[in-house]
Design a protein around this motif. Structure first.
Motif, PDB file in Angstrom:
ATOM      1  N   GLY A  15    -107.771  48.565  34.536  1.00 34.64           N
ATOM      2  CA  GLY A  15    -107.214  47.741  33.475  1.00 34.64           C
ATOM      3  C   GLY A  15    -106.582  48.499  32.337  1.00 34.64           C
ATOM      4  O   GLY A  15    -106.005  47.883  31.441  1.00 34.64           O
ATOM      5  N   ASN A  16    -106.692  49.836  32.325  1.00 31.39           N
ATOM      6  CA  ASN A  16    -106.068  50.592  31.248  1.00 31.39           C
ATOM      7  C   ASN A  16    -104.561  50.704  31.407  1.00 31.39           C
ATOM      8  O   ASN A  16    -103.864  51.060  30.461  1.00 31.39           O
ATOM      9  N   PHE A  17    -104.049  50.423  32.599  1.00 35.60           N
ATOM     10  CA  PHE A  17    -102.605  50.377  32.769  1.00 35.60           C
ATOM     11  C   PHE A  17    -102.036  49.172  32.016  1.00 35.60           C
ATOM     12  O   PHE A  17    -102.669  48.122  31.924  1.00 35.60           O
ATOM     13  N   LYS A  18    -100.867  49.321  31.469  1.00 35.66           N
ATOM     14  CA  LYS A  18    -100.165  48.208  30.845  1.00 35.66           C
ATOM     15  C   LYS A  18     -98.914  47.927  31.673  1.00 35.66           C
ATOM     16  O   LYS A  18     -98.066  48.796  31.880  1.00 35.66           O
ATOM     17  N   ARG A  19     -98.829  46.701  32.166  1.00 44.32           N
ATOM     18  CA  ARG A  19     -97.664  46.327  32.966  1.00 44.32           C
ATOM     19  C   ARG A  19     -96.402  46.417  32.108  1.00 44.32           C
ATOM     20  O   ARG A  19     -96.411  46.100  30.928  1.00 44.32           O
ATOM     21  N   GLY A  20     -95.314  46.849  32.727  1.00 44.55           N
ATOM     22  CA  GLY A  20     -94.072  47.012  31.997  1.00 44.55           C
ATOM     23  C   GLY A  20     -93.903  48.395  31.406  1.00 44.55           C
ATOM     24  O   GLY A  20     -92.877  48.686  30.807  1.00 44.55           O
ATOM     25  N   MET A  21     -94.914  49.276  31.587  1.00 45.85           N
ATOM     26  CA  MET A  21     -94.784  50.640  31.090  1.00 45.85           C
ATOM     27  C   MET A  21     -93.945  51.445  32.088  1.00 45.85           C
ATOM     28  O   MET A  21     -94.455  52.148  32.957  1.00 45.85           O
ATOM     29  N   ASP A  22     -92.639  51.255  31.976  1.00 48.08           N
ATOM     30  CA  ASP A  22     -91.685  51.897  32.872  1.00 48.08           C
ATOM     31  C   ASP A  22     -90.348  51.939  32.155  1.00 48.08           C
ATOM     32  O   ASP A  22     -90.253  51.567  30.987  1.00 48.08           O
ATOM     33  N   VAL A  23     -89.306  52.356  32.829  1.00 57.09           N
ATOM     34  CA  VAL A  23     -88.002  52.453  32.173  1.00 57.09           C
ATOM     35  C   VAL A  23     -87.108  51.264  32.510  1.00 57.09           C
ATOM     36  O   VAL A  23     -85.921  51.279  32.213  1.00 57.09           O
ATOM     37  N   ASN A  24     -87.698  50.206  33.127  1.00 60.58           N
ATOM     38  CA  ASN A  24     -86.946  48.988  33.435  1.00 60.58           C
ATOM     39  C   ASN A  24     -85.758  49.286  34.353  1.00 60.58           C
ATOM     40  O   ASN A  24     -84.658  48.756  34.166  1.00 60.58           O
ATOM     41  N   ALA A  25     -85.997  50.134  35.361  1.00 62.52           N
ATOM     42  CA  ALA A  25     -84.907  50.566  36.236  1.00 62.52           C
ATOM     43  C   ALA A  25     -84.513  49.510  37.258  1.00 62.52           C
ATOM     44  O   ALA A  25     -83.333  49.397  37.613  1.00 62.52           O
ATOM     45  N   ILE A  26     -85.468  48.728  37.739  1.00 64.45           N
ATOM     46  CA  ILE A  26     -85.154  47.780  38.814  1.00 64.45           C
ATOM     47  C   ILE A  26     -84.101  46.782  38.358  1.00 64.45           C
ATOM     48  O   ILE A  26     -83.142  46.492  39.085  1.00 64.45           O
ATOM     49  N   ARG A  27     -84.238  46.275  37.143  1.00 64.77           N
ATOM     50  CA  ARG A  27     -83.224  45.350  36.634  1.00 64.77           C
ATOM     51  C   ARG A  27     -81.912  46.085  36.362  1.00 64.77           C
ATOM     52  O   ARG A  27     -80.831  45.543  36.546  1.00 64.77           O
ATOM     53  N   ALA A  28     -82.024  47.322  35.919  1.00 67.62           N
ATOM     54  CA  ALA A  28     -80.810  48.105  35.654  1.00 67.62           C
ATOM     55  C   ALA A  28     -80.006  48.314  36.932  1.00 67.62           C
ATOM     56  O   ALA A  28     -78.770  48.326  36.901  1.00 67.62           O
ATOM     57  N   TRP A  29     -80.685  48.465  38.064  1.00 66.05           N
ATOM     58  CA  TRP A  29     -79.995  48.701  39.336  1.00 66.05           C
ATOM     59  C   TRP A  29     -79.151  47.513  39.781  1.00 66.05           C
ATOM     60  O   TRP A  29     -78.299  47.652  40.659  1.00 66.05           O
ATOM     61  N   GLU A  30     -79.401  46.351  39.197  1.00 60.61           N
ATOM     62  CA  GLU A  30     -78.524  45.214  39.487  1.00 60.61           C
ATOM     63  C   GLU A  30     -77.129  45.441  38.902  1.00 60.61           C
ATOM     64  O   GLU A  30     -76.161  44.799  39.310  1.00 60.61           O
ATOM     65  N   TYR A 369     -82.342  48.838  31.414  1.00 63.14           N
ATOM     66  CA  TYR A 369     -81.636  47.562  31.488  1.00 63.14           C
ATOM     67  C   TYR A 369     -81.096  47.150  30.120  1.00 63.14           C
ATOM     68  O   TYR A 369     -79.942  46.741  29.990  1.00 63.14           O
ATOM     69  N   CYS A 370     -81.936  47.285  29.090  1.00 62.96           N
ATOM     70  CA  CYS A 370     -81.472  46.919  27.749  1.00 62.96           C
ATOM     71  C   CYS A 370     -80.324  47.816  27.302  1.00 62.96           C
ATOM     72  O   CYS A 370     -79.378  47.348  26.665  1.00 62.96           O
ATOM     73  N   ALA A 371     -80.394  49.077  27.628  1.00 60.51           N
ATOM     74  CA  ALA A 371     -79.319  49.989  27.248  1.00 60.51           C
ATOM     75  C   ALA A 371     -78.006  49.606  27.914  1.00 60.51           C
ATOM     76  O   ALA A 371     -76.931  49.712  27.315  1.00 60.51           O
ATOM     77  N   LEU A 372     -78.077  49.142  29.146  1.00 60.66           N
ATOM     78  CA  LEU A 372     -76.868  48.779  29.888  1.00 60.66           C
ATOM     79  C   LEU A 372     -76.293  47.431  29.476  1.00 60.66           C
ATOM     80  O   LEU A 372     -75.115  47.157  29.723  1.00 60.66           O
ATOM     81  N   THR A 373     -77.096  46.587  28.841  1.00 58.88           N
ATOM     82  CA  THR A 373     -76.648  45.216  28.601  1.00 58.88           C
ATOM     83  C   THR A 373     -76.420  44.870  27.143  1.00 58.88           C
ATOM     84  O   THR A 373     -75.979  43.768  26.849  1.00 58.88           O
ATOM     85  N   TYR A 374     -76.697  45.764  26.227  1.00 59.88           N
ATOM     86  CA  TYR A 374     -76.394  45.435  24.846  1.00 59.88           C
ATOM     87  C   TYR A 374     -76.356  46.691  23.998  1.00 59.88           C
ATOM     88  O   TYR A 374     -76.845  47.743  24.380  1.00 59.88           O
ATOM     89  N   SER A 375     -75.779  46.551  22.846  1.00 56.30           N
ATOM     90  CA  SER A 375     -75.878  47.582  21.817  1.00 56.30           C
ATOM     91  C   SER A 375     -76.336  46.888  20.549  1.00 56.30           C
ATOM     92  O   SER A 375     -75.923  45.779  20.246  1.00 56.30           O
ATOM     93  N   GLY A 376     -77.196  47.513  19.822  1.00 54.72           N
ATOM     94  CA  GLY A 376     -77.770  46.886  18.637  1.00 54.72           C
ATOM     95  C   GLY A 376     -79.251  47.170  18.588  1.00 54.72           C
ATOM     96  O   GLY A 376     -79.688  48.275  18.842  1.00 54.72           O
ATOM     97  N   THR A 377     -80.037  46.164  18.298  1.00 51.71           N
ATOM     98  CA  THR A 377     -81.482  46.334  18.234  1.00 51.71           C
ATOM     99  C   THR A 377     -82.145  45.264  19.067  1.00 51.71           C
ATOM    100  O   THR A 377     -81.527  44.279  19.468  1.00 51.71           O
ATOM    101  N   HIS A 378     -83.429  45.432  19.346  1.00 47.39           N
ATOM    102  CA  HIS A 378     -84.163  44.414  20.092  1.00 47.39           C
ATOM    103  C   HIS A 378     -84.092  43.078  19.355  1.00 47.39           C
ATOM    104  O   HIS A 378     -84.130  43.011  18.138  1.00 47.39           O
ATOM    105  N   GLY A 379     -84.018  42.026  20.118  1.00 49.13           N
ATOM    106  CA  GLY A 379     -83.867  40.700  19.559  1.00 49.13           C
ATOM    107  C   GLY A 379     -82.442  40.201  19.665  1.00 49.13           C
ATOM    108  O   GLY A 379     -82.173  39.044  19.394  1.00 49.13           O
ATOM    109  N   THR A 380     -81.521  41.070  20.092  1.00 52.99           N
ATOM    110  CA  THR A 380     -80.132  40.670  20.292  1.00 52.99           C
ATOM    111  C   THR A 380     -80.028  39.763  21.511  1.00 52.99           C
ATOM    112  O   THR A 380     -80.762  39.902  22.467  1.00 52.99           O
ATOM    113  N   THR A 381     -79.084  38.839  21.462  1.00 56.33           N
ATOM    114  CA  THR A 381     -78.857  37.970  22.613  1.00 56.33           C
ATOM    115  C   THR A 381     -78.208  38.765  23.741  1.00 56.33           C
ATOM    116  O   THR A 381     -77.184  39.411  23.559  1.00 56.33           O
TER     117      THR A 381
END
Length: 399
Positions: A15-30, A369-381
């Motif tokens: 349980g010490n693992f936190k899901r989502g602790m990755d670089v979000n590559a799978i969505r980026a590969w789309e 994925y976030c880097a590929l899909t927006y520029s700005g800060t978190h919370g951007t549409t």
């Protein structure tokens, strides 16, 4: 966790693992899985260019003929087919004869191990199985520490004194990203060489863009001394310094070993945790990547490792995705813009660490994925969704 590792649901780990602790590559590969037009120089120990999971993504010098003893392309280096060995080796001084070592091979796999090839792992920018990924240029700046044990001992290595030259070589032979999992150098010749790469990669001698990006990105591991003191070259303004995170988003701490940290850190990335304890054993918490293969040893092709050495190539891989997607000879993409996209899309991790480390892990965990899909800060549409940091991570957990 990270770029690879055993397949399956993280719930099978503790349980010490936190899901989502990755670089979000799978969505980026789309969007992109990397382009062979992008060359990433890996300045490290020699890389196993025969490895079945790397061979398709190793840079090959188009102007050079192998092993003919001639500098065919007149770049000043003889037989530099896959890059060049700048450091002395078992048979003498620098040459095009690369000596594969595990450390550099592991870093290279994180960046560009081939995907969808029914082999091993998938690197962050290793292609999609139909199209190849980014190309790895081998700049060997470390040599076997005990030449009498080589080949055979692929772990024992010593970084030498000729890394500065390799930045010039990389820039002048087409690389636009330089991945560095080493440090401990603070002198002007190295800084000038790095500055040369940042200012001149992707350009010809007239300043005309000939590569996929104007200028270069130089990425450095922050080091593993649990120190807040600036480490160089990582802390120089010309570089991107990368701290090492555990599988729970926390800054790595385990006994006397830990990621360096401080106001000089720019980004954080997965670096593994191989000690038995909070995250199980090495096969549960480590970064799984390529090592010197059976082509050389008759042994294993992959291994679990930990360290800021593993974190830096994660950032190099995400940078390579950005250049693959937005770059091109006529794109006008600049290295400054790529750096901005990496930093502004990172996921803050202060809440996962004690207050002693607040604002000392840079902009946070890289997010491809976030880097590929927006520029700005978190919370951007973003296209098709509203994303805040928490929602982004929760959505990722459903994948």
């Amino acid at each position: 966790y990270g770029s690879g590792g055993p397949a399956g649901d993280l719930n099978r780990y503790n349980g010490n693992f936190k899901r989502g602790m990755d670089v979000n590559a799978i969505r980026a590969w789309e969007i992109t899985a990397g382009s062979p037009d992008v060359i990433v120089a890996v300045l490290d120990g020699g890389i196993d260019f025969k490895h079945p999971d790397l061979v398709s993504n190793i840079w090959i010098n188009p102007g050079e003929t192998a092993e003919n003893g001639i500098d065919d392309d007149n770049n000043g280096y003889i037989d530099d087919i896959y890059g060049f060995r700048f450091e002395d080796g078992p048979e003498g001084s620098g040459s095009g004869n690369i000596h594969p070592l595990n450390h550099g091979t592991h870093c290279a796999g994180i960046i560009a191990a081939a995907s969808n090839n029914n082999t091993g792992i998938a690197g962050i920018a290793g292609g999609d199985g139909t199209l190849p990924g980014v190309k790895i240029m081998i700049c060997q700046i470390a040599h076997p520490a005990n030449p009498s044990e080589y080949p055979g001992n692929y772990d024992d290595m010593q970084f030498g004194t000729k890394a500065a030259e390799s930045f010039l070589y990389a820039a002048e032979n087409g690389a636009v990203i330089a991945s560095n999992s080493w440090g401990g150098v603070d002198n002007e010749s190295y800084r000038l060489a790095i500055r040369y790469f940042v200012e001149n990669a992707g350009l010809d001698e007239h300043g005309t863009q000939t590569g996929p990006m104007r200028g270069g990105i130089v990425i450095f591991s922050a080091g593993n001394e649990s120190s807040e003191s600036p480490q160089y070259p990582a802390a120089w303004d010309e570089t991107i310094s990368v701290a090492w995170l555990d599988p729970d988003f926390g800054l790595h701490r385990n006994g006397t070993t830990g990621s360096n940290f401080g106001s000089w850190i720019d980004l954080s990335a997965p670096g593994g945790h191989t000690a038995s304890g909070r995250f199980g054993n090495e096969s549960q918490g480590g970064i799984y990547s390529t090592v010197v293969s059976g082509n050389w040893t008759g042994g294993m092709n992959y291994a679990f490792r930990q360290g800021s050495s593993m974190a830096a190539p994660h950032v190099a891989g995400v940078a390579a995705l950005l250049v693959s997607h937005f770059g091109g000879v006529s794109s006008g993409l600049t290295s400054a813009k790529v750096r901005q996209m990496l930093e502004t899309s990172a996921y803050p991790v202060d809440n996962f660490n004690s207050s002693n480390y607040n604002e000392k892990t840079g902009h946070g965990l890289i997010d491809a994925y976030c880097a590929l899909t927006y520029s700005g800060t978190h919370g951007t549409t973003l296209p098709g969704q509203i994303v805040t940091p928490d929602v982004s991570r929760n959505m990722r957990e459903l994948m």
